[in-house]
Design an enzyme around this catalytic site. Structure first.
Site, short mmCIF file in Angstrom:
data_model
loop_
_atom_site.label_atom_id
_atom_site.label_comp_id
_atom_site.label_asym_id
_atom_site.label_seq_id
_atom_site.Cartn_x
_atom_site.Cartn_y
_atom_site.Cartn_z
N ASP A 99 0.80 -1.18 -0.10
CA ASP A 99 0.10 -0.15 0.07
C ASP A 99 0.82 1.32 0.07
O ASP A 99 0.33 2.42 0.07
CB ASP A 99 -0.98 0.25 1.27
CG ASP A 99 -0.29 -0.09 2.40
OD1 ASP A 99 0.82 -0.39 2.46
OD2 ASP A 99 -0.74 0.24 3.50
N GLN A 100 2.22 1.12 -0.21
CA GLN A 100 2.85 2.43 -0.11
C GLN A 100 2.70 3.08 -1.42
O GLN A 100 2.54 2.70 -2.42
CB GLN A 100 4.42 2.06 0.17
CG GLN A 100 5.25 1.42 -0.98
CD GLN A 100 6.59 0.92 -0.40
OE1 GLN A 100 6.54 0.48 0.54
NE2 GLN A 100 7.71 1.47 -1.38
N GLY A 151 16.41 8.97 -26.28
CA GLY A 151 17.16 7.76 -26.83
C GLY A 151 16.91 7.20 -28.03
O GLY A 151 15.93 7.86 -28.85
N TRP A 152 17.46 6.19 -28.51
CA TRP A 152 17.56 6.04 -29.97
C TRP A 152 15.92 5.66 -30.42
O TRP A 152 15.62 6.03 -31.37
CB TRP A 152 18.34 4.54 -30.16
CG TRP A 152 18.37 4.08 -31.69
CD1 TRP A 152 17.71 3.05 -32.02
CD2 TRP A 152 19.16 4.53 -32.78
NE1 TRP A 152 17.95 2.78 -33.19
CE2 TRP A 152 18.52 3.66 -33.58
CE3 TRP A 152 19.94 5.68 -33.02
CZ2 TRP A 152 19.13 3.90 -35.07
CZ3 TRP A 152 20.33 5.84 -34.28
CH2 TRP A 152 20.10 5.13 -35.29
N GLU A 206 18.41 11.87 -30.57
CA GLU A 206 19.13 11.31 -31.84
C GLU A 206 18.33 11.14 -33.09
O GLU A 206 17.75 10.25 -33.34
CB GLU A 206 19.53 9.93 -31.22
CG GLU A 206 20.28 9.89 -29.84
CD GLU A 206 20.55 8.67 -29.38
OE1 GLU A 206 20.81 7.59 -30.26
OE2 GLU A 206 20.82 8.47 -28.09
N MET A 260 28.31 11.47 -27.13
CA MET A 260 28.21 10.25 -27.35
C MET A 260 29.60 9.72 -28.41
O MET A 260 29.35 9.08 -29.38
CB MET A 260 27.02 9.70 -27.93
CG MET A 260 25.78 9.93 -26.81
SD MET A 260 24.27 9.51 -27.52
CE MET A 260 24.09 11.00 -28.63
#
Length: 610
Positions: free
Chosen positions: A315-316, A343-344, A385, A450
């Site tokens: 339940d958190q 991302g790609w 990208e 990169m």
């Protein structure tokens, strides 16, 4: 010669004399475009910008040897940008095309003199001028058939002190002669000189400066820039102790790779890190969106899997990677966390998102700082990208789109971190040249360059080559595909060295069907990999295919018919030394799960930057 011939010539001369004043009255109607282009130039400047409008100014200069009688300047603005009130010229136009003609008091320009006119414009495209014509010819003064000068020789630095450096270079060539040279420091012109030398002074000690030289011919045409030279002034220290040491944590790594936030602790990497990029959020419908909500916020961790040894409960309100990362930051409060988007696979959403940069930035800010995980993230990373180029998909958003995106992100995120992962394609006309990375850098805390995946088995027959070469070497398959070439080009475009991080891959790329040990061999396809053909984690290659040599600062090995290249602790230390010598902001890597259980590659980055 007969008297009749003499009479006809006198009559023709008289008629020509009568026609000349008429031509002057109607501007240059009697002058050909070629003559106009040869004798004058028109240059544009955006004087000021207040968001919804701007002030523009044109300057017409007589670069010839005879008086210019009348001028007309034409240009195009992008859609949505219009010209309003103007002064010192008669300006008219529509649909983005504008024409300005001289008024009666400034149409005559003597050799070497210039006149200016200005206007008030509306819209955001006040800096984007195209299609410029002066009296029907090119605004740069080029006559049809004229060729611009060649690139000068690469500057050579000498007499380097704490505050100055002397540069020399070999001459450019031109069909009509070179007039002078522009000297550019970090992409900004600092001098125009006629000699093949210049001393730049007033510099800061222990600082990197990148220089290029551009030749200008007698028609005021500029040629391509020379190769760049980076010089560090004397008297400074090395890499600062607060160098960035950043790693990517992949959201999907918790599945097949079985790599969790707790592994950062058990490997010893957490104590050596400064920053983590959480990869990836998606970009959809012009907005930042969550990637895998289950992995990020819902996956339940048992006590033995948890960073602090406390199990999640059903339940958190927050579980998953986000909750584990909160626990990690509590244990290591020095670590800063950024959410990386794109991302790609997910870069295809950027072109639509940057059509409205402010709305895009607002959506990202709201998600990154969502109350459900308030305080978890210290900023955002944009992994597009590639802007105005091709990756998994192709983009035609234009060179300014990236910088406009970064500007909007900085305006929204304020003092939170704003970074970007960017291309390392340093080839002429390559991906670095396709977008305004220099302009975007003023809004970024840093760029993750990169500097890997230059070569790989997508070229299935080879030639075999290291996927992350630091420098060039004989046999390099494509010029500009090296770490050094990329970083020097970015610095030449005005990106400060301290805003550049060198990239390290915690994996190798390989081919099969290879019989040659050294780079440059032929292949038949990608080598087998655990998760994907042609790619393998360092922790596996270390044992299965130990390195047998190095080239361009990167290790390689041939095991049977498989050929691999990858970085080792030794080559990483070499690259960190390069980063310190170049005054870079630090290093980053892709990604944690490729390292050994005791984090030996992370250790090499940490020790190498000290």
């Amino acid at each position: 010669m007969t008297r009749t011939t003499h009479a006809r010539r006198r009559a023709l001369a008289a008629l020509t004399a009568l026609l000349l004043p008429v031509a002057a009255l109607i501007g240059l109607a009697g002058a050909t475009p070629a003559h106009a282009a040869e004798s004058a130039t028109a240059t544009y400047t955006k004087v000021s910008d207040w968001g919804t409008g701007f002030q523009g100014q044109w300057t017409v200069k007589n670069t010839g040897t005879t008086t210019l009688n009348g001028w007309t300047v034409e240009w195009d603005f992008p859609s949505g940008t219009t010209v309003g009130s103007a002064w010192d010229a008669q300006v008219s136009g529509s649909n983005g095309h504008y024409t300005a003609k001289n008024v009666n008091w400034n149409g005559t320009i003597t050799p070497g003199a210039s006149v200016s006119f200005g206007f008030i414009g509306t819209g955001s495209g006040g800096g984007d001028v195209s299609g410029c014509k002066l009296n029907g010819g090119p605004c740069d003064g080029a006559q049809p058939g004229d060729t611009p000068p060649s690139a000068p020789g690469k500057p050579v630095a000498g007499d380097v002190t704490d505050t100055s450096v002397r540069l020399t270079w070999t001459a450019a060539t031109d069909d009509k002669g070179v007039k002078n040279y522009d000297v550019l420091r970090n992409g900004t012109k600092v001098a125009t000189v006629e000699k093949l030398a210049y001393t730049d002074s007033g510099l800061t000690k222990g600082t990197d400066y990148t220089y290029t030289v551009v030749a200008r011919d007698t028609a005021d045409q500029t040629g391509p820039a020379s190769a760049a030279t980076t010089v560090r002034t004397t008297g400074g220290g090395g890499q600062p102790v607060d160098a960035v040491k950043l790693g990517y944590f992949t959201e999907w790594g918790v599945y097949d790779r079985n790599y969790h936030v707790k592994n950062l602790v058990t490997s010893g990497s957490a104590s050596k890190l400064t920053h983590i990029n959480y990869a990836f959020g998606n970009v959809q419908g012009g907005r930042c969106t969550i990637g895998d909500a289950y992995a990020a916020t819902d996956k339940a961790y048992t006590a033995d899997q948890s960073v602090d040894g406390v199990a999640d409960t059903w339940d958190q309100p927050l579980r998953g990677n986000f909750n584990q990362l909160k626990k990690l930051k509590a244990k290591y409060p020095n670590i800063k966390l950024l959410w990386s988007f794109g991302g790609w696979t997910w870069s295809g959403g950027f072109p639509d998102a940057v059509k409205n940069p402010a709305a895009f930035a607002d959506s990202c800010y709201q998600l990154v700082n969502d109350p459900r995980w308030a305080g978890l993230f210290d900023g955002i990373d944009l992994d597009w990208e590639y802007p105005n180029a091709c990756g998994l998909t192709c983009d035609t958003s234009g060179p300014a789109a990236f910088a406009e995106m970064m500007k909007a992100m900085r305006a929204k995120f304020g003092k939170q971190l704003v970074t970007a992962a960017i291309t390392a394609d340093g080839s002429d006309g390559g991906k670095i040249d396709a977008a305004d990375y220099g302009g975007g850098s003023q809004y970024a805390d840093w760029y993750n360059v990169m500097t890997y995946d230059f070569f790989g088995a997508w070229d299935k027959t080879g030639p075999t080559a290291p996927h992350s070469p630091l420098t060039s070497y004989p046999g390099l398959p494509k010029q500009g595909f090296t770490t050094d070439a990329a970083l020097q080009k970015l610095k030449a475009k005005g990106v400060p060295a301290k805003k550049l991080l060198i990239g390290i891959g915690f994996y190798g790329r390989g081919w099969t069907g290879v019989t040659q040990d050294a780079p440059g061999g032929t292949a038949t396809g990608p080598a087998p990999g655990r998760y994907e053909a042609g790619i393998e984690d360092y922790k596996i290659l270390k044992a299965s295919c130990p390195s047998t040599g190095t080239v361009a600062g990167t290790a390689y090995a041939r095991c049977g018919s498989n050929w691999w290249s990858y970085d080792t602790p030794a080559t990483i230390v070499g690259k960190m030394n390069y980063a310190k010598q170049q005054g870079l902001g630090g290093a980053f890597f892709w990604e944690f799960s490729g390292d050994t259980a005791d984090g030996e590659l992370m250790t090499a980055i940490d020790s190498g930057l000290k």
